[in-house]
Design a protein around this motif. Sequence first.
Motif, PDB file in Angstrom:
ATOM      1  N   ASP A  42      24.040  23.031   9.160  1.00 45.00           N
ATOM      2  CA  ASP A  42      24.564  22.572   7.882  1.00 45.00           C
ATOM      3  C   ASP A  42      25.945  21.950   8.102  1.00 45.00           C
ATOM      4  O   ASP A  42      26.397  21.787   9.244  1.00 45.00           O
ATOM      5  CB  ASP A  42      24.631  23.720   6.876  1.00 45.00           C
ATOM      6  N   ASP A  43      26.637  21.622   7.003  1.00 44.21           N
ATOM      7  CA  ASP A  43      27.945  20.983   7.113  1.00 44.21           C
ATOM      8  C   ASP A  43      28.976  21.897   7.776  1.00 44.21           C
ATOM      9  O   ASP A  43      29.879  21.426   8.479  1.00 44.21           O
ATOM     10  CB  ASP A  43      28.454  20.564   5.729  1.00 44.21           C
ATOM     11  N   GLU A  44      28.865  23.188   7.557  1.00 43.17           N
ATOM     12  CA  GLU A  44      29.801  24.129   8.189  1.00 43.17           C
ATOM     13  C   GLU A  44      29.677  24.062   9.702  1.00 43.17           C
ATOM     14  O   GLU A  44      30.690  24.066  10.431  1.00 43.17           O
ATOM     15  CB  GLU A  44      29.545  25.545   7.679  1.00 43.17           C
ATOM     16  N   ALA A  47      31.162  20.819  11.098  1.00 42.42           N
ATOM     17  CA  ALA A  47      32.625  20.790  11.102  1.00 42.42           C
ATOM     18  C   ALA A  47      33.238  21.716  12.144  1.00 42.42           C
ATOM     19  O   ALA A  47      34.357  21.467  12.610  1.00 42.42           O
ATOM     20  CB  ALA A  47      33.159  21.154   9.718  1.00 42.42           C
ATOM     21  N   GLY A  48      32.526  22.777  12.524  1.00 43.55           N
ATOM     22  CA  GLY A  48      33.148  23.787  13.367  1.00 43.55           C
ATOM     23  C   GLY A  48      32.477  24.071  14.687  1.00 43.55           C
ATOM     24  O   GLY A  48      32.899  24.996  15.393  1.00 43.55           O
ATOM     25  N   ALA A  49      31.467  23.293  15.057  1.00 40.85           N
ATOM     26  CA  ALA A  49      30.772  23.559  16.320  1.00 40.85           C
ATOM     27  C   ALA A  49      31.708  23.410  17.512  1.00 40.85           C
ATOM     28  O   ALA A  49      32.564  22.518  17.546  1.00 40.85           O
ATOM     29  CB  ALA A  49      29.583  22.606  16.463  1.00 40.85           C
ATOM     30  N   ARG A  50      31.559  24.275  18.502  1.00 40.54           N
ATOM     31  CA  ARG A  50      32.394  24.191  19.698  1.00 40.54           C
ATOM     32  C   ARG A  50      32.108  22.917  20.473  1.00 40.54           C
ATOM     33  O   ARG A  50      33.016  22.298  21.037  1.00 40.54           O
ATOM     34  CB  ARG A  50      32.163  25.413  20.585  1.00 40.54           C
ATOM     35  N   ARG A 122      25.641   7.850   3.536  1.00 39.07           N
ATOM     36  CA  ARG A 122      25.706   8.949   4.489  1.00 39.07           C
ATOM     37  C   ARG A 122      24.336   9.570   4.710  1.00 39.07           C
ATOM     38  O   ARG A 122      23.546   9.694   3.769  1.00 39.07           O
ATOM     39  CB  ARG A 122      26.686  10.011   3.981  1.00 39.07           C
ATOM     40  N   MET A 123      24.069   9.962   5.950  1.00 34.98           N
ATOM     41  CA  MET A 123      22.847  10.706   6.281  1.00 34.98           C
ATOM     42  C   MET A 123      23.205  11.802   7.280  1.00 34.98           C
ATOM     43  O   MET A 123      24.050  11.615   8.155  1.00 34.98           O
ATOM     44  CB  MET A 123      21.772   9.773   6.860  1.00 34.98           C
ATOM     45  N   SER A 124      22.590  12.983   7.096  1.00 39.84           N
ATOM     46  CA  SER A 124      22.840  14.125   7.979  1.00 39.84           C
ATOM     47  C   SER A 124      21.513  14.807   8.270  1.00 39.84           C
ATOM     48  O   SER A 124      20.673  14.940   7.379  1.00 39.84           O
ATOM     49  CB  SER A 124      23.788  15.133   7.325  1.00 39.84           C
ATOM     50  N   PHE A 125      21.336  15.245   9.499  1.00 39.50           N
ATOM     51  CA  PHE A 125      20.094  15.952   9.822  1.00 39.50           C
ATOM     52  C   PHE A 125      20.356  17.148  10.714  1.00 39.50           C
ATOM     53  O   PHE A 125      21.355  17.243  11.414  1.00 39.50           O
ATOM     54  CB  PHE A 125      19.074  15.015  10.476  1.00 39.50           C
ATOM     55  N   SER A 126      19.408  18.072  10.658  1.00 37.40           N
ATOM     56  CA  SER A 126      19.381  19.252  11.504  1.00 37.40           C
ATOM     57  C   SER A 126      18.137  19.161  12.385  1.00 37.40           C
ATOM     58  O   SER A 126      17.059  18.798  11.906  1.00 37.40           O
ATOM     59  CB  SER A 126      19.312  20.515  10.628  1.00 37.40           C
ATOM     60  N   VAL A 127      18.282  19.435  13.663  1.00 39.36           N
ATOM     61  CA  VAL A 127      17.124  19.440  14.562  1.00 39.36           C
ATOM     62  C   VAL A 127      16.337  20.722  14.334  1.00 39.36           C
ATOM     63  O   VAL A 127      16.880  21.825  14.437  1.00 39.36           O
ATOM     64  CB  VAL A 127      17.560  19.318  16.029  1.00 39.36           C
ATOM     65  N   GLU A 128      15.062  20.564  14.017  1.00 39.08           N
ATOM     66  CA  GLU A 128      14.205  21.720  13.751  1.00 39.08           C
ATOM     67  C   GLU A 128      13.612  22.315  15.015  1.00 39.08           C
ATOM     68  O   GLU A 128      13.436  23.528  15.121  1.00 39.08           O
ATOM     69  CB  GLU A 128      13.065  21.321  12.808  1.00 39.08           C
ATOM     70  N   SER A 129      13.266  21.456  15.984  1.00 35.16           N
ATOM     71  CA  SER A 129      12.660  21.956  17.219  1.00 35.16           C
ATOM     72  C   SER A 129      12.915  20.965  18.345  1.00 35.16           C
ATOM     73  O   SER A 129      13.195  19.784  18.122  1.00 35.16           O
ATOM     74  CB  SER A 129      11.150  22.176  17.042  1.00 35.16           C
ATOM     75  N   ARG A 137      21.360  25.318  17.974  1.00 35.28           N
ATOM     76  CA  ARG A 137      21.541  24.450  16.811  1.00 35.28           C
ATOM     77  C   ARG A 137      21.959  23.065  17.286  1.00 35.28           C
ATOM     78  O   ARG A 137      22.639  22.924  18.302  1.00 35.28           O
ATOM     79  CB  ARG A 137      22.593  25.005  15.846  1.00 35.28           C
ATOM     80  N   PHE A 138      21.547  22.056  16.508  1.00 40.13           N
ATOM     81  CA  PHE A 138      21.880  20.678  16.866  1.00 40.13           C
ATOM     82  C   PHE A 138      21.833  19.875  15.563  1.00 40.13           C
ATOM     83  O   PHE A 138      20.852  19.936  14.818  1.00 40.13           O
ATOM     84  CB  PHE A 138      20.858  20.140  17.879  1.00 40.13           C
TER      85      PHE A 138
END
Length: 200
Positions: A42-44, A47-50, A122-129, A137-138
């Motif tokens: 998600d957006d959190e 913003a905070g991924a190492r 704007r477009m944002s996605f999360s990798v599911e697999s 997470r990606f």
Amino acid sequence: MASCDVPLLGRISAGDGPTMGRRRQEGPSASMSPAFSLKESDDEFLAGARNRHVHVVDVPAPLSEVWAWLSADDALVSWSPLISGHRWTSPRPFGVGATRVVTLGHAVALTERFYRWDEQQRMSFSVESASIPGLRRFAEDLQLAATDSGTQLTWTFAVEGGRMLQPLLRAMDSVTKRITASIANGIVHRAGAPVGAGNE
């Protein structure tokens, strides 16, 4: 895990993939790859991924044209030699919940789901697999803004590995930065202009 991922990242960063003329949309081989589920991003997390890289690219093309490239059937494969396959798995018109499969270097297939789709903004996605194990997470976020000379694209990449992969990701952070910068900067080639970008 590390023994298989180091040469993989090396091949991708060195551009060991198909030439421009051979790049294509995803074929049936990716659909037969094993799938390893990732945790939802998600957006959190963005913003905070190492392991996070932000690339700001000035594209000499109208915003509407840049958006069309990003959502085209040949998105990514038409400008990045590191991406060997791309296939939308949702019908048009795209929006929140749209899915696609992207393949890196004929080696890693990622199934992506868009959780944000603000048309021409704007477009944002999360990798599911993923077709390889080890990723936790990606996510990616792409924001567009009109400028006097065309469009400014801010492209954020965020990735987190599992217990075995995370140390490798930290150690190869500079490699990841080059890989993501190459993908983000590549869209300028589609506009037929010299490449130039800032990044974090």
